[in-house]
Design a protein around this motif. Sequence first.
Motif, PDB file in Angstrom:
ATOM      1  N   PRO A  39      41.051  69.222  15.061  1.00 20.57           N
ATOM      2  CA  PRO A  39      42.351  69.540  14.423  1.00 20.57           C
ATOM      3  C   PRO A  39      42.979  68.317  13.778  1.00 20.57           C
ATOM      4  N   GLY A  40      43.397  68.473  12.535  1.00 15.55           N
ATOM      5  CA  GLY A  40      44.078  67.398  11.822  1.00 15.55           C
ATOM      6  C   GLY A  40      43.164  66.330  11.268  1.00 15.55           C
ATOM      7  N   LEU A  41      41.869  66.419  11.559  1.00 15.75           N
ATOM      8  CA  LEU A  41      40.927  65.382  11.115  1.00 15.75           C
ATOM      9  C   LEU A  41      39.874  65.909  10.154  1.00 15.75           C
ATOM     10  N   GLY A  42      39.850  67.196   9.922  1.00 11.41           N
ATOM     11  CA  GLY A  42      38.837  67.758   9.034  1.00 11.41           C
ATOM     12  C   GLY A  42      37.447  67.656   9.633  1.00 11.41           C
ATOM     13  N   LEU A  43      36.464  67.573   8.771  1.00  6.62           N
ATOM     14  CA  LEU A  43      35.078  67.432   9.217  1.00  6.62           C
ATOM     15  C   LEU A  43      34.645  65.981   9.065  1.00  6.62           C
ATOM     16  N   ARG A  44      34.090  65.452  10.125  1.00  6.70           N
ATOM     17  CA  ARG A  44      33.637  64.060  10.089  1.00  6.70           C
ATOM     18  C   ARG A  44      32.141  64.012  10.381  1.00  6.70           C
ATOM     19  N   GLN A  45      31.444  63.203   9.604  1.00  7.02           N
ATOM     20  CA  GLN A  45      29.995  63.154   9.711  1.00  7.02           C
ATOM     21  C   GLN A  45      29.564  62.319  10.910  1.00  7.02           C
ATOM     22  N   ILE A  46      28.634  62.869  11.689  1.00 10.03           N
ATOM     23  CA  ILE A  46      28.142  62.185  12.885  1.00 10.03           C
ATOM     24  C   ILE A  46      26.870  61.407  12.549  1.00 10.03           C
ATOM     25  N   TYR A  47      25.869  62.109  12.078  1.00  6.24           N
ATOM     26  CA  TYR A  47      24.596  61.532  11.675  1.00  6.24           C
ATOM     27  C   TYR A  47      24.079  62.319  10.481  1.00  6.24           C
ATOM     28  N   TYR A  48      23.202  61.685   9.720  1.00  7.82           N
ATOM     29  CA  TYR A  48      22.538  62.387   8.658  1.00  7.82           C
ATOM     30  C   TYR A  48      21.090  61.924   8.567  1.00  7.82           C
ATOM     31  N   SER A  49      20.306  62.731   7.838  1.00  8.29           N
ATOM     32  CA  SER A  49      18.886  62.418   7.691  1.00  8.29           C
ATOM     33  C   SER A  49      18.482  62.704   6.250  1.00  8.29           C
ATOM     34  N   MET A  50      17.927  61.713   5.601  1.00  5.13           N
ATOM     35  CA  MET A  50      17.496  61.884   4.212  1.00  5.13           C
ATOM     36  C   MET A  50      16.118  62.533   4.129  1.00  5.13           C
ATOM     37  N   ASN A  51      15.355  62.458   5.210  1.00  2.00           N
ATOM     38  CA  ASN A  51      14.017  63.068   5.214  1.00  2.00           C
ATOM     39  C   ASN A  51      13.429  62.936   6.615  1.00  2.00           C
ATOM     40  N   VAL A  52      12.240  63.449   6.792  1.00  2.00           N
ATOM     41  CA  VAL A  52      11.581  63.373   8.100  1.00  2.00           C
ATOM     42  C   VAL A  52      11.475  61.914   8.540  1.00  2.00           C
ATOM     43  N   GLU A  53      11.833  61.685   9.802  1.00  2.00           N
ATOM     44  CA  GLU A  53      11.767  60.361  10.426  1.00  2.00           C
ATOM     45  C   GLU A  53      12.754  59.355   9.823  1.00  2.00           C
ATOM     46  N   VAL A  54      13.684  59.814   8.986  1.00  2.00           N
ATOM     47  CA  VAL A  54      14.699  58.928   8.418  1.00  2.00           C
ATOM     48  C   VAL A  54      16.068  59.444   8.809  1.00  2.00           C
ATOM     49  N   THR A  55      16.743  58.731   9.701  1.00  2.00           N
ATOM     50  CA  THR A  55      18.081  59.134  10.121  1.00  2.00           C
ATOM     51  C   THR A  55      19.018  57.943  10.027  1.00  2.00           C
ATOM     52  N   ASP A  56      20.308  58.225   9.906  1.00  2.00           N
ATOM     53  CA  ASP A  56      21.282  57.136   9.803  1.00  2.00           C
ATOM     54  C   ASP A  56      22.625  57.599  10.335  1.00  2.00           C
ATOM     55  N   LYS A  57      23.425  56.631  10.747  1.00  2.00           N
ATOM     56  CA  LYS A  57      24.731  56.943  11.325  1.00  2.00           C
ATOM     57  C   LYS A  57      25.710  57.380  10.252  1.00  2.00           C
ATOM     58  N   GLY A  58      26.556  58.322  10.633  1.00  2.00           N
ATOM     59  CA  GLY A  58      27.677  58.712   9.797  1.00  2.00           C
ATOM     60  C   GLY A  58      28.924  57.950  10.215  1.00  2.00           C
ATOM     61  N   ASP A  59      30.044  58.624  10.189  1.00  2.00           N
ATOM     62  CA  ASP A  59      31.312  57.958  10.479  1.00  2.00           C
ATOM     63  C   ASP A  59      31.654  57.910  11.966  1.00  2.00           C
ATOM     64  N   VAL A  60      31.138  58.861  12.750  1.00  2.00           N
ATOM     65  CA  VAL A  60      31.474  58.922  14.182  1.00  2.00           C
ATOM     66  C   VAL A  60      30.231  59.130  15.025  1.00  2.00           C
ATOM     67  N   PRO A  61      29.290  58.177  15.039  1.00  2.00           N
ATOM     68  CA  PRO A  61      28.015  58.392  15.727  1.00  2.00           C
ATOM     69  C   PRO A  61      28.019  58.101  17.229  1.00  2.00           C
ATOM     70  N   GLU A  62      29.076  57.491  17.733  1.00  2.00           N
ATOM     71  CA  GLU A  62      29.058  57.047  19.132  1.00  2.00           C
ATOM     72  C   GLU A  62      28.911  58.220  20.087  1.00  2.00           C
ATOM     73  N   GLY A  63      27.953  58.105  21.003  1.00  2.00           N
ATOM     74  CA  GLY A  63      27.729  59.136  22.010  1.00  2.00           C
ATOM     75  C   GLY A  63      26.754  60.214  21.590  1.00  2.00           C
ATOM     76  N   TYR A  64      26.199  60.096  20.403  1.00  2.00           N
ATOM     77  CA  TYR A  64      25.273  61.103  19.874  1.00  2.00           C
ATOM     78  C   TYR A  64      23.934  60.475  19.497  1.00  2.00           C
ATOM     79  N   LYS A  65      22.895  61.303  19.565  1.00  2.00           N
ATOM     80  CA  LYS A  65      21.586  60.927  19.038  1.00  2.00           C
ATOM     81  C   LYS A  65      21.047  62.092  18.234  1.00  2.00           C
ATOM     82  N   VAL A  66      20.153  61.795  17.313  1.00  2.00           N
ATOM     83  CA  VAL A  66      19.492  62.838  16.532  1.00  2.00           C
ATOM     84  C   VAL A  66      18.022  62.484  16.406  1.00  2.00           C
TER      85      VAL A  66
END
Lengths: 113, 110
Positions: A39-66
Amino acid sequence: EAQVTQNPRYLITVTGKKLTVTCSQNMNHEYMSWYRQDPGLGLRQIYYSMNVEVTDKGDVPEGYKVSRKEKRNFPLILESPSPNQTSLYFCASRGDHPPKTQYFGPGTRLLVL
Amino acid sequence: DQQVKQNSPSLSVQEGRISILNCDYTNSMFDYFLWYKKYPAEGPTFLISISSIKDKNEDGRFTVFLNKSAKHLSLHIVPSQPGDSAVYFCAASPTGKLIFGQGTTLQVKP
């Protein structure tokens, strides 16, 4: 039908109990992403992946893995959930061409007690 | 540091009138802007987009206007219908990533 699916849709858990939220897309998209909506923060990106085996942190990655072992799947892992990870989570995938539209899954509502 | 802002948390309009949703951004390097619509218990769905090289894009009842000098975009819905009642998110795209605003809840009254 082109879609992004997430499971489970609803989850109640306790602090410290590892959980995984699955995400799958059938559009052969290379780009996939996880967001949380608060609430009040909209959608915030946690992690993203550009392709297989390629992942990177978004804006709020703490406490998460992908991981991205296959093109269609992009699971979100909470190794030790805490109450501040109570949120509504969305997985999304995106094609390669403008306007860079992202297609979202139906959401997973997580409550961490 | 909120790069995309929707300063109105909610908006209520009468059916048949115009709905105007506003969005401000801070980064002049954003190259695409998008609007998403979200119903309860569903994921956001893409509504309309605009490239930074344009100032207007229209799709049926929906028109997005971009004012680059003011770093402002708006979504116009004409005429508004009760089925348009939803949360609307604007998003900016710097090189493929999406940065979302906080959302505006639109209520269209019959």
